[in-house]
Design a protein around this motif. Structure first.
Motif, PDB file in Angstrom:
ATOM      1  N   GLU A  43      27.197  24.685  49.657  1.00 14.80           N
ATOM      2  CA  GLU A  43      27.682  25.864  50.374  1.00 14.80           C
ATOM      3  C   GLU A  43      28.937  25.572  51.197  1.00 14.80           C
ATOM      4  N   ASP A  44      29.044  24.367  51.751  1.00 17.75           N
ATOM      5  CA  ASP A  44      30.155  24.035  52.638  1.00 17.75           C
ATOM      6  C   ASP A  44      31.272  23.258  51.943  1.00 17.75           C
ATOM      7  N   ASP A  45      31.136  23.043  50.635  1.00 22.50           N
ATOM      8  CA  ASP A  45      32.160  22.304  49.896  1.00 22.50           C
ATOM      9  C   ASP A  45      33.399  23.173  49.684  1.00 22.50           C
ATOM     10  N   GLU A  46      34.539  22.531  49.578  1.00 22.55           N
ATOM     11  CA  GLU A  46      35.794  23.218  49.266  1.00 22.55           C
ATOM     12  C   GLU A  46      35.896  23.370  47.750  1.00 22.55           C
ATOM     13  N   LEU A  47      35.329  24.441  47.245  1.00 23.37           N
ATOM     14  CA  LEU A  47      35.294  24.684  45.801  1.00 23.37           C
ATOM     15  C   LEU A  47      36.296  25.763  45.423  1.00 23.37           C
ATOM     16  N   PRO A  48      36.912  25.642  44.258  1.00 17.07           N
ATOM     17  CA  PRO A  48      37.769  26.745  43.787  1.00 17.07           C
ATOM     18  C   PRO A  48      36.918  27.962  43.461  1.00 17.07           C
ATOM     19  N   TRP A  49      37.498  29.147  43.648  1.00 18.57           N
ATOM     20  CA  TRP A  49      36.795  30.402  43.383  1.00 18.57           C
ATOM     21  C   TRP A  49      36.991  30.820  41.928  1.00 18.57           C
ATOM     22  N   LEU A  50      35.917  31.344  41.340  1.00 18.54           N
ATOM     23  CA  LEU A  50      35.965  31.947  40.012  1.00 18.54           C
ATOM     24  C   LEU A  50      35.501  33.395  40.137  1.00 18.54           C
ATOM     25  N   LEU A  51      36.402  34.331  39.900  1.00 16.86           N
ATOM     26  CA  LEU A  51      36.080  35.752  39.920  1.00 16.86           C
ATOM     27  C   LEU A  51      35.613  36.178  38.542  1.00 16.86           C
ATOM     28  N   TYR A  52      34.435  36.807  38.480  1.00 16.89           N
ATOM     29  CA  TYR A  52      33.918  37.283  37.201  1.00 16.89           C
ATOM     30  C   TYR A  52      34.138  38.785  37.081  1.00 16.89           C
ATOM     31  N   LEU A  53      34.780  39.183  35.980  1.00 16.98           N
ATOM     32  CA  LEU A  53      35.035  40.589  35.669  1.00 16.98           C
ATOM     33  C   LEU A  53      34.168  40.984  34.489  1.00 16.98           C
ATOM     34  N   GLN A  54      33.252  41.914  34.745  1.00 18.11           N
ATOM     35  CA  GLN A  54      32.236  42.334  33.790  1.00 18.11           C
ATOM     36  C   GLN A  54      32.817  43.235  32.709  1.00 18.11           C
ATOM     37  N   GLY A  55      32.127  43.280  31.576  1.00 14.90           N
ATOM     38  CA  GLY A  55      32.502  44.200  30.514  1.00 14.90           C
ATOM     39  C   GLY A  55      32.180  45.637  30.884  1.00 14.90           C
ATOM     40  N   GLY A  56      32.592  46.537  30.011  1.00 22.93           N
ATOM     41  CA  GLY A  56      32.371  47.948  30.310  1.00 22.93           C
ATOM     42  C   GLY A  56      33.314  48.823  29.481  1.00 22.93           C
ATOM     43  N   PRO A  57      33.991  49.792  30.158  1.00 25.70           N
ATOM     44  CA  PRO A  57      34.045  49.996  31.605  1.00 25.70           C
ATOM     45  C   PRO A  57      32.729  50.545  32.159  1.00 25.70           C
ATOM     46  N   GLY A  58      32.584  50.465  33.467  1.00 27.66           N
ATOM     47  CA  GLY A  58      31.447  51.067  34.121  1.00 27.66           C
ATOM     48  C   GLY A  58      30.229  50.181  34.227  1.00 27.66           C
TER      49      GLY A  58
END
Length: 436
Positions: A43-58
């Motif tokens: 939880e406190d580690d300096e990790l790179p962020w990965l944003l997940y974009l879901q399929g869809g739309p909606g």
């Protein structure tokens, strides 16, 4: 912020306020929800962020059950953000229950015109700056429509991106809605014929179901009408890895003995409703064709493109099939106006959907010039003969994005990210890092 623990993970809730219209930042604001997922103990580690974009739309983001699926691999390296795109999940909702608060159908259509990929990407940039700071970049993983959004991201805000991973989601940069469906129906036919080769008995099974629906008015448990066309739309299942098998088990259990003749069983109708109802993702139907609208490609309205193009493929006409010896072909990822009459979750949005279908001059979503000079590392999985996204379009787009590396495979169908236990994601990560 609420924090929860599941096996191997720590989950943190985030809510962000963003403009409804990013070109009017002082106007109305809506909420966007996102769930942060990190490996337990990190939880406190300096990790790179990965944003997940879901399929869809909606489609709302996945609801994790511990360290499962592709998250198992992602959490080795990243702090993951699962985004409920505007209008979905725990973000400010948009459905038959909430949209009437906007006003009449015209007001609802104006509101939903801000729910395409360009607005989603601008939401992401607001969130990135709030979570990471102005200068920090994050990685993006886009599945299906999420990949379309990722290409929009590369087009209009590449400064926010560290790397991009795309699975089954490279759109045609210059394909209008008619182009998309004209290429789709032959693929859908191939998937049908493959299914009937695998399960020959389903030819008669499907014909029996469709003939029954042709002769009998059948209601689903939730009140929707099961018409021949509605049943045909179950062909959308054929684009996933286990979809053909699931469809077969549905067909083989369809009928039970009735008083005077066989009738469709309650269990069959309940399962069909689960597959057909848009109650959980109404924006998928309402906005589906708008994701292909681009002023520079086709300035006119999408105007129910799938319904119009379907007429060019008479082999999908169920009445014609029943009159002869041909198998009844099921359809795929296509939205039709009759859905807004047969599905109670969509019926109140019928006029709104019509106005969106007739809307002209949608703004462009992709910038070919920017993509041609792209400097962000990108890797994409292209599924051979993907039923939902045209392979030829995907390959052409891959060539148009500078530096994009592809993995073309027939090992998985469109749902490869979800069902591969992290193998698809692992390969893309290694590709984008130059390890493969």
């Amino acid at each position: 912020m609420a924090v929860h623990r599941q096996p191997g993970t720590v989950l943190t809730d985030h809510t962000f306020a963003v403009p409804l219209d990013h070109d009017a930042p002082g106007g109305e604001r809506i909420e966007i929800y996102a769930r942060e997922v990190v490996a337990a103990g990190r939880e406190d580690d300096e990790l790179p962020w990965l944003l997940y974009l879901q399929g869809g739309p909606g489609g709302r983001s996945p609801r994790p059950l511990g360290r499962d699926g592709w998250l198992r691999r992602a959490l080795d390296d990243y702090r993951v953000l699962l985004l409920d795109q505007r209008g979905t999940g725990r973000s400010t909702p948009a459905s038959r229950q909430t949209l009437p608060e906007r006003g009449d159908a015209a007001a609802q259509a104006r509101y939903l015109s801000h729910f395409r990929a360009d607005s989603i990407v601008r939401d992401c940039e607001v969130i990135r700056r709030e979570l990471l700071g102005e200068e920090e970049r994050w990685s993006v993983l886009g599945q299906s429509f999420g990949g379309f959004c990722a290409i929009t991201y590369l087009s209009c805000a590449p400064q926010g991106l560290r790397e991009v991973l795309i699975t089954g989601g490279l759109p045609g940069l210059r394909s209008c809605a008619e182009d998309v469906y004209r290429a789709a129906f032959p693929r859908i036919e191939r998937k049908n014929l493959g299914h009937y080769d695998r399960y020959p008995g389903d030819v008669d099974g499907v014909r029996d179901i469709v003939r029954h629906l042709h002769d009998t008015d059948v209601l689903l448990p939730g009140g929707g009408r099961l018409t021949p066309e509605a049943f045909q739309s179950l062909g959308i299942m054929l684009g996933s890895g286990n979809g053909s098998h699931t469809l077969h088990y549905l067909v083989e259990d369809a009928f039970v003995p009735g008083i005077s003749r066989p009738e469709l069983s309650d269990s069959f109708l309940s399962e069909v409703q689960g597959h057909l109802s848009f109650a959980g993702n109404p924006l998928y139907a309402v906005l589906h064709e708008s994701i292909y609208g681009q002023l520079s490609v086709s300035p006119g309205a999408t105007d129910w493109a799938a319904e119009r193009v379907r007429q060019e493929f008479p082999q999908f006409n169920a009445d014609r099939a029943l009159a002869g010896e041909e198998p009844v072909l099921l359809t795929g990822e296509t939205i039709h106006p009759w859905m807004f009459a047969t599905d109670p979750a969509l019926a109140p949005l019928r006029e709104t959907a019509e106005l969106l279908a007739q809307r002209e001059q949608w703004t462009d979503l992709y910038d070919p010039a920017q993509l041609a000079r792209n400097e962000v590392p990108v890797a994409a999985a292209i599924y051979h003969d993907d039923m939902y996204v045209d392979t030829a379009d995907s390959i052409a787009t891959a060539r148009a994005v500078r530096g994009l590396r592809t993995w073309v495979t027939d090992e998985y169908e469109h749902d490869g990210l979800r069902v591969s236990g992290g193998q698809v994601l692992d390969r893309l990560v290694r590709m984008v890092r130059g390890e493969l």
